[in-house]
Design a protein around this motif. Sequence first.
Motif, PDB file in Angstrom:
ATOM      1  N   THR A 180     -10.005   9.935 -53.086  1.00 51.24           N
ATOM      2  CA  THR A 180      -9.329  11.182 -52.737  1.00 51.24           C
ATOM      3  C   THR A 180      -7.983  10.851 -52.099  1.00 51.24           C
ATOM      4  O   THR A 180      -7.779   9.739 -51.603  1.00 51.24           O
ATOM      5  CB  THR A 180     -10.158  12.011 -51.747  1.00 51.24           C
ATOM      6  N   PRO A 181      -7.051  11.811 -52.075  1.00 56.39           N
ATOM      7  CA  PRO A 181      -5.777  11.554 -51.398  1.00 56.39           C
ATOM      8  C   PRO A 181      -5.947  11.154 -49.937  1.00 56.39           C
ATOM      9  O   PRO A 181      -5.182  10.330 -49.418  1.00 56.39           O
ATOM     10  CB  PRO A 181      -5.034  12.890 -51.526  1.00 56.39           C
ATOM     11  N   TRP A 202       3.500  12.482 -49.215  1.00 53.44           N
ATOM     12  CA  TRP A 202       3.149  12.526 -50.633  1.00 53.44           C
ATOM     13  C   TRP A 202       2.323  13.772 -50.918  1.00 53.44           C
ATOM     14  O   TRP A 202       1.415  14.113 -50.159  1.00 53.44           O
ATOM     15  CB  TRP A 202       2.365  11.269 -51.025  1.00 53.44           C
ATOM     16  N   PHE A 204      -0.115  16.067 -53.477  1.00 57.31           N
ATOM     17  CA  PHE A 204      -1.123  15.949 -54.537  1.00 57.31           C
ATOM     18  C   PHE A 204      -1.628  17.348 -54.884  1.00 57.31           C
ATOM     19  O   PHE A 204      -2.118  18.072 -54.013  1.00 57.31           O
ATOM     20  CB  PHE A 204      -2.294  15.075 -54.070  1.00 57.31           C
ATOM     21  N   ASN A 211      -2.703  19.125 -51.624  1.00 56.81           N
ATOM     22  CA  ASN A 211      -2.899  18.217 -50.503  1.00 56.81           C
ATOM     23  C   ASN A 211      -1.569  17.575 -50.123  1.00 56.81           C
ATOM     24  O   ASN A 211      -0.849  17.081 -50.999  1.00 56.81           O
ATOM     25  CB  ASN A 211      -3.888  17.105 -50.873  1.00 56.81           C
ATOM     26  N   LEU A 258      -6.059   8.131 -58.748  1.00 56.61           N
ATOM     27  CA  LEU A 258      -6.096   9.579 -58.505  1.00 56.61           C
ATOM     28  C   LEU A 258      -5.456  10.345 -59.660  1.00 56.61           C
ATOM     29  O   LEU A 258      -4.578  11.196 -59.478  1.00 56.61           O
ATOM     30  CB  LEU A 258      -5.388   9.910 -57.184  1.00 56.61           C
ATOM     31  N   TYR A 261      -4.707  14.357 -60.218  1.00 59.75           N
ATOM     32  CA  TYR A 261      -3.746  15.088 -59.404  1.00 59.75           C
ATOM     33  C   TYR A 261      -2.329  14.958 -59.966  1.00 59.75           C
ATOM     34  O   TYR A 261      -1.955  13.898 -60.482  1.00 59.75           O
ATOM     35  CB  TYR A 261      -3.726  14.547 -57.971  1.00 59.75           C
ATOM     36  N   LYS A 263       1.334  14.420 -58.796  1.00 62.14           N
ATOM     37  CA  LYS A 263       1.815  13.756 -57.585  1.00 62.14           C
ATOM     38  C   LYS A 263       3.335  13.800 -57.530  1.00 62.14           C
ATOM     39  O   LYS A 263       3.996  13.704 -58.556  1.00 62.14           O
ATOM     40  CB  LYS A 263       1.336  12.296 -57.574  1.00 62.14           C
TER      41      LYS A 263
END
Length: 304
Positions: A180-181, A202, A204, A211, A258, A261, A263
């Motif tokens: 996960t982030p 960052w 996500f 996130n 990841l 997501y 990003k």
Amino acid sequence: MDKFSDMTLFVSIVKNQGLAAAGRELGLSPATVTARLQALEDRYSVKLLNRSTRHISLTDAGAMYHQACLEIIDSVQETENLLQTGTKEVRGSLKISAPRDIGKQFISPLISEFADQYPDVVPYLYLNDNLSNLAESGLDIVIRYGELADSNLISRKLASSRRVLCASPDYLARKGTPITPQDLAHHDCLTMVRSNEELKTWHFQDSEQHNVITVVPKRCSDDGEVIRQWALDGAGIALKSILDVQEDIKQQRLVTLLNGYMKNFNASTSATGADLNVIYMSRQYQPKRIRLFVDYLIERFQQL
């Protein structure tokens, strides 16, 4: 002095970011340059430059005058070529700025191809990851990732791109793979520095939520090529453009993470927010060498 000489002087001041440097380029004393700039501002009753002991910047009127000067000087040069040779030759300098990774991997070879076709064009390639004020930089073309904020510039897409989180297999074997982030809090993150600011926030985005993760930098650099090399060396996790690392991923030197997501370094959820673009000044008159090179870049990137 004639108006054309004043235009040449003003363009040199902006390009060299200083009156003394412009004087050295044109063979004029600092006092002469200062007097001619003052006379130019007096003639139009307008301030063209904000000046301090260490820095100059264009006023709104100066930016308008600078752009007009560039157009007129280029037009005169092309007209002279036409009169001397009977043909509208493609010649002159072509100043290009690009991020280091994409500049070395893609732009530099394409410049070589273009220069072979047009040997009278002298290309200058400046490799850096910082955003430039195009009006004051003296650059003709800037190649950058992301969306365009300045409506006075023209932006054309070279290639679709996206940000990927990546690390080497060696790093993941030692440190584990984030699921996960939020897991990034326990990992070594490699962060870019832009305009003296760490890009450590960052973003996500998946189908359910957005996130925002503030990572703790393990290493920082203002050079994207250095960030990529650190990732290849197993130093940590990097947030990179897919164009920069696609060959590393293909050769399994880097692994993406990841993948569910979207990003980015900002909150943009636009599908085009990380695309590679070519950016140049909006001009009524555009020198032929710039038009040809922009078209050449777009055509060649479509073939890559």
